[in-house]
Scaffold this motif. Structure first.
Motif, PDB file in Angstrom:
ATOM      1  N   TYR A  32       1.244  -1.283   0.465  1.00  0.00           N
ATOM      2  CA  TYR A  32       0.016   0.138  -0.110  1.00  0.00           C
ATOM      3  C   TYR A  32       0.840   1.343   0.267  1.00  0.00           C
ATOM      4  O   TYR A  32       1.874   1.184   0.160  1.00  0.00           O
ATOM      5  N   THR A  33       0.449   2.652   0.116  1.00  0.00           N
ATOM      6  CA  THR A  33       1.294   3.655  -0.077  1.00  0.00           C
ATOM      7  C   THR A  33       0.334   4.558   1.341  1.00  0.00           C
ATOM      8  O   THR A  33      -0.870   4.472   0.831  1.00  0.00           O
ATOM      9  N   MET A  34       1.187   5.748   1.140  1.00  0.00           N
ATOM     10  CA  MET A  34       0.485   6.232   2.908  1.00  0.00           C
ATOM     11  C   MET A  34       1.532   7.026   2.173  1.00  0.00           C
ATOM     12  O   MET A  34       2.652   7.739   1.792  1.00  0.00           O
ATOM     13  N   GLY A  35       0.711   8.533   2.707  1.00  0.00           N
ATOM     14  CA  GLY A  35       0.663  10.090   2.466  1.00  0.00           C
ATOM     15  C   GLY A  35       0.176  11.187   3.310  1.00  0.00           C
ATOM     16  O   GLY A  35      -1.052  10.839   4.098  1.00  0.00           O
ATOM     17  N   TRP A  36       0.281  11.821   3.054  1.00  0.00           N
ATOM     18  CA  TRP A  36      -0.166  13.243   3.580  1.00  0.00           C
ATOM     19  C   TRP A  36      -0.264  14.699   2.999  1.00  0.00           C
ATOM     20  O   TRP A  36       0.119  14.880   1.828  1.00  0.00           O
ATOM     21  N   PHE A  37      -1.796  14.635   2.589  1.00  0.00           N
ATOM     22  CA  PHE A  37      -1.794  16.379   1.875  1.00  0.00           C
ATOM     23  C   PHE A  37      -2.045  16.995   2.966  1.00  0.00           C
ATOM     24  O   PHE A  37      -2.397  16.767   3.882  1.00  0.00           O
ATOM     25  N   ARG A  38      -2.789  18.731   2.699  1.00  0.00           N
ATOM     26  CA  ARG A  38      -3.360  19.044   3.541  1.00  0.00           C
ATOM     27  C   ARG A  38      -4.159  20.138   2.162  1.00  0.00           C
ATOM     28  O   ARG A  38      -3.800  20.690   1.737  1.00  0.00           O
ATOM     29  N   GLN A  39      -4.835  21.234   2.912  1.00  0.00           N
ATOM     30  CA  GLN A  39      -5.685  22.078   2.659  1.00  0.00           C
ATOM     31  C   GLN A  39      -6.241  23.038   3.673  1.00  0.00           C
ATOM     32  O   GLN A  39      -6.476  22.776   4.854  1.00  0.00           O
ATOM     33  N   GLU A  46      -4.004  20.181  -1.140  1.00  0.00           N
ATOM     34  CA  GLU A  46      -2.379  19.444  -1.856  1.00  0.00           C
ATOM     35  C   GLU A  46      -1.657  18.961  -1.660  1.00  0.00           C
ATOM     36  O   GLU A  46      -1.789  17.840   0.112  1.00  0.00           O
ATOM     37  N   PHE A  47      -0.366  17.672  -2.159  1.00  0.00           N
ATOM     38  CA  PHE A  47      -0.021  16.909  -1.436  1.00  0.00           C
ATOM     39  C   PHE A  47       1.455  17.477  -0.902  1.00  0.00           C
ATOM     40  O   PHE A  47       1.536  19.091  -0.753  1.00  0.00           O
ATOM     41  N   VAL A  48       1.903  16.707   0.249  1.00  0.00           N
ATOM     42  CA  VAL A  48       3.127  17.423   1.227  1.00  0.00           C
ATOM     43  C   VAL A  48       4.121  16.392   1.412  1.00  0.00           C
ATOM     44  O   VAL A  48       4.928  16.666   0.316  1.00  0.00           O
ATOM     45  N   ALA A  49       3.645  15.099   1.215  1.00  0.00           N
ATOM     46  CA  ALA A  49       4.680  13.879   1.349  1.00  0.00           C
ATOM     47  C   ALA A  49       3.972  12.457   1.268  1.00  0.00           C
ATOM     48  O   ALA A  49       2.586  12.467   1.512  1.00  0.00           O
ATOM     49  N   ALA A 100      -3.660   4.318   0.010  1.00  0.00           N
ATOM     50  CA  ALA A 100      -3.789   3.816  -1.634  1.00  0.00           C
ATOM     51  C   ALA A 100      -3.897   2.221  -1.506  1.00  0.00           C
ATOM     52  O   ALA A 100      -2.540   1.935  -0.677  1.00  0.00           O
ATOM     53  N   ARG A 101      -4.902   1.558  -1.702  1.00  0.00           N
ATOM     54  CA  ARG A 101      -4.434  -0.060  -1.876  1.00  0.00           C
ATOM     55  C   ARG A 101      -3.846  -0.339  -3.026  1.00  0.00           C
ATOM     56  O   ARG A 101      -3.855  -1.624  -2.793  1.00  0.00           O
ATOM     57  N   THR A 102      -2.640  -0.308  -2.945  1.00  0.00           N
ATOM     58  CA  THR A 102      -1.453  -0.559  -3.753  1.00  0.00           C
ATOM     59  C   THR A 102      -0.582   0.424  -3.508  1.00  0.00           C
ATOM     60  O   THR A 102      -0.375   1.221  -3.294  1.00  0.00           O
ATOM     61  N   SER A 103       0.676  -0.288  -4.282  1.00  0.00           N
ATOM     62  CA  SER A 103       2.233   0.109  -4.394  1.00  0.00           C
ATOM     63  C   SER A 103       2.624   0.951  -5.244  1.00  0.00           C
ATOM     64  O   SER A 103       2.046   0.619  -6.523  1.00  0.00           O
ATOM     65  N   PRO A 105       2.968   3.810  -8.128  1.00  0.00           N
ATOM     66  CA  PRO A 105       4.861   4.228  -8.646  1.00  0.00           C
ATOM     67  C   PRO A 105       4.722   5.575  -8.336  1.00  0.00           C
ATOM     68  O   PRO A 105       3.792   6.695  -7.682  1.00  0.00           O
ATOM     69  N   VAL A 106       6.092   5.906  -8.385  1.00  0.00           N
ATOM     70  CA  VAL A 106       6.345   7.479  -7.973  1.00  0.00           C
ATOM     71  C   VAL A 106       5.546   8.714  -8.496  1.00  0.00           C
ATOM     72  O   VAL A 106       5.448   9.638  -7.874  1.00  0.00           O
ATOM     73  N   SER A 107       4.891   8.311 -10.433  1.00  0.00           N
ATOM     74  CA  SER A 107       4.484   9.501 -10.823  1.00  0.00           C
ATOM     75  C   SER A 107       3.420   9.947 -10.067  1.00  0.00           C
ATOM     76  O   SER A 107       3.129  11.117 -10.952  1.00  0.00           O
ATOM     77  N   TYR A 108       2.433   8.737  -9.640  1.00  0.00           N
ATOM     78  CA  TYR A 108       1.624   8.948  -9.275  1.00  0.00           C
ATOM     79  C   TYR A 108       1.538   9.549  -7.376  1.00  0.00           C
ATOM     80  O   TYR A 108      -0.190   9.794  -6.367  1.00  0.00           O
ATOM     81  N   LEU A 109       2.509   9.452  -7.270  1.00  0.00           N
ATOM     82  CA  LEU A 109       2.490   9.611  -5.441  1.00  0.00           C
ATOM     83  C   LEU A 109       1.958  11.028  -4.675  1.00  0.00           C
ATOM     84  O   LEU A 109       1.247  10.492  -4.205  1.00  0.00           O
ATOM     85  N   ASP A 110       1.910  11.745  -5.785  1.00  0.00           N
ATOM     86  CA  ASP A 110       1.257  12.907  -5.070  1.00  0.00           C
ATOM     87  C   ASP A 110      -0.100  13.123  -5.572  1.00  0.00           C
ATOM     88  O   ASP A 110      -0.734  14.529  -6.192  1.00  0.00           O
ATOM     89  N   THR A 111      -0.861  12.010  -6.235  1.00  0.00           N
ATOM     90  CA  THR A 111      -2.030  12.202  -7.043  1.00  0.00           C
ATOM     91  C   THR A 111      -3.159  12.280  -5.903  1.00  0.00           C
ATOM     92  O   THR A 111      -3.609  10.656  -5.781  1.00  0.00           O
ATOM     93  N   ALA A 112      -4.146  13.151  -5.375  1.00  0.00           N
ATOM     94  CA  ALA A 112      -4.839  12.529  -4.299  1.00  0.00           C
ATOM     95  C   ALA A 112      -6.477  11.209  -4.495  1.00  0.00           C
ATOM     96  O   ALA A 112      -6.831  10.978  -4.000  1.00  0.00           O
ATOM     97  N   GLY A 113      -6.182  11.903  -6.390  1.00  0.00           N
ATOM     98  CA  GLY A 113      -7.125  10.535  -6.770  1.00  0.00           C
ATOM     99  C   GLY A 113      -7.239   9.359  -6.999  1.00  0.00           C
ATOM    100  O   GLY A 113      -7.680   8.813  -7.138  1.00  0.00           O
ATOM    101  N   ARG A 114      -5.905   8.870  -6.870  1.00  0.00           N
ATOM    102  CA  ARG A 114      -4.929   8.116  -6.571  1.00  0.00           C
ATOM    103  C   ARG A 114      -5.181   7.127  -5.347  1.00  0.00           C
ATOM    104  O   ARG A 114      -4.829   5.502  -4.956  1.00  0.00           O
TER     105      ARG A 114
END
Length: 128
Positions: A32-39, A46-49, A100-103, A105-114
């Motif tokens: 999976y992938t985990m991320g932080w966004f902020r508003q 917007e994407f943070v990390a 995200a329920r998948t690992s 790709p680097v190019s999608y890490l900053d895409t909230a919709g993923r």
């Protein structure tokens, strides 16, 4: 049902530090992938990390590079952290944990919709 719960937000002076935590429960997959966004008020989310399931790949927004660090503790059952140093007033926002329920790709890490799951958010206010 996957649930994400953030904690650690608060009020801090410019130049200070905070550490946000995100606990994931109900997760049965191992990749999976985990991320932080902020508003911020009046702005888009917007994407943070972000970090992949192994923690081997991380990505940061240009605005936080060198100041924020994302990390995961797999021993603590999918706990994720965001260490925020040298905070600025422009970092003020509601911070959201996402998974995200998948690992991704680097190019999608900053895409909230993923991302499939979101926490309720925690407020970070940087002000003197």
């Amino acid at each position: 049902q996957v649930q994400l719960v953030e904690s650690g937000g608060g009020l801090v002076q410019p130049g200070g530090s905070l550490r946000l935590s995100c606990a994931a429960s109900g997760l049965t997959i191992s990749r999976y992938t985990m991320g932080w966004f902020r508003q911020a008020p009046g702005k888009e989310r917007e994407f943070v990390a972000a970090t992949t399931w192994t923690g081997g790949v991380t990505a940061y927004a240009d605005s936080v590079k060198g100041r924020f660090t994302i990390s995961k503790d797999n021993a603590k059952n999918k706990q994720m952290y965001l260490q925020m140093n040298s905070l600025k007033p422009e970092d003020t926002a509601v911070y959201y944990c996402a998974l995200a329920r998948t690992s991704l790709p680097v190019s999608y890490l900053d895409t909230a919709g993923r991302y499939d799951y979101w926490g309720q958010g925690t407020q970070v206010t940087v002000s003197s």
